[in-house]
Design a protein around this motif. Structure first.
Motif, PDB file in Angstrom:
ATOM      1  N   ILE A  18       0.861  -1.184   0.000  1.00  0.00           N
ATOM      2  CA  ILE A  18       0.000   0.000   0.000  1.00  0.00           C
ATOM      3  C   ILE A  18       0.898   1.235   0.000  1.00  0.00           C
ATOM      4  O   ILE A  18       1.767   1.373   0.856  1.00  0.00           O
ATOM      5  N   GLU A  19       0.691   2.100  -0.977  1.00  0.00           N
ATOM      6  CA  GLU A  19       1.479   3.329  -1.064  1.00  0.00           C
ATOM      7  C   GLU A  19       0.545   4.525  -0.999  1.00  0.00           C
ATOM      8  O   GLU A  19      -0.447   4.596  -1.728  1.00  0.00           O
ATOM      9  N   ILE A  20       0.861   5.452  -0.110  1.00  0.00           N
ATOM     10  CA  ILE A  20       0.092   6.688   0.035  1.00  0.00           C
ATOM     11  C   ILE A  20       1.003   7.839  -0.369  1.00  0.00           C
ATOM     12  O   ILE A  20       2.078   8.018   0.197  1.00  0.00           O
ATOM     13  N   SER A  21       0.559   8.605  -1.373  1.00  0.00           N
ATOM     14  CA  SER A  21       1.370   9.690  -1.927  1.00  0.00           C
ATOM     15  C   SER A  21       0.674  11.030  -1.738  1.00  0.00           C
ATOM     16  O   SER A  21      -0.545  11.124  -1.869  1.00  0.00           O
ATOM     17  N   VAL A  22       1.448  12.053  -1.469  1.00  0.00           N
ATOM     18  CA  VAL A  22       0.933  13.419  -1.421  1.00  0.00           C
ATOM     19  C   VAL A  22       0.961  13.941  -2.851  1.00  0.00           C
ATOM     20  O   VAL A  22       2.021  14.086  -3.462  1.00  0.00           O
ATOM     21  N   LEU A  23      -0.226  14.200  -3.402  1.00  0.00           N
ATOM     22  CA  LEU A  23      -0.315  14.638  -4.794  1.00  0.00           C
ATOM     23  C   LEU A  23      -0.326  16.155  -4.932  1.00  0.00           C
ATOM     24  O   LEU A  23       0.250  16.701  -5.878  1.00  0.00           O
ATOM     25  N   GLU A  24      -0.986  16.825  -4.001  1.00  0.00           N
ATOM     26  CA  GLU A  24      -1.157  18.265  -4.127  1.00  0.00           C
ATOM     27  C   GLU A  24      -1.422  18.868  -2.761  1.00  0.00           C
ATOM     28  O   GLU A  24      -2.093  18.272  -1.923  1.00  0.00           O
TER      29      GLU A  24
END
Length: 71
Positions: A18-24
């Motif tokens: 599971i990968e959680i990324s900050v997009l904006e």
């Protein structure tokens, strides 16, 4: 609770899949992206709590009906 600091474009990984990324980041809102296997349910917390409450209510109603049918 684990609190981490991340910048736009950075991510965290949970359990190797599971990968959680900050997009904006815009003002006081943060847009995140979540990549996870299809069999992992992902809900906003308010939706998750509503589902739990509805399930609890349905079980109570079904339980009462089952008791009534016994008698």
């Amino acid at each position: 609770m684990l609190a981490l600091t991340r910048k736009k474009g950075e991510s965290i990984v949970i359990n190797n899949n599971i990968e959680i990324s900050v997009l904006e980041i815009r003002g006081d809102q943060i847009k995140i992206g979540i990549s996870a296997p299809k069999d992992v349910p992902i809900y906003r917390k308010e939706v998750y709590l509503q589902i739990q409450e509805e399930t609890k209510e349905a079980m109570n109603v079904e339980g009462l009906e089952a008791l009534e049918n016994l008698f």
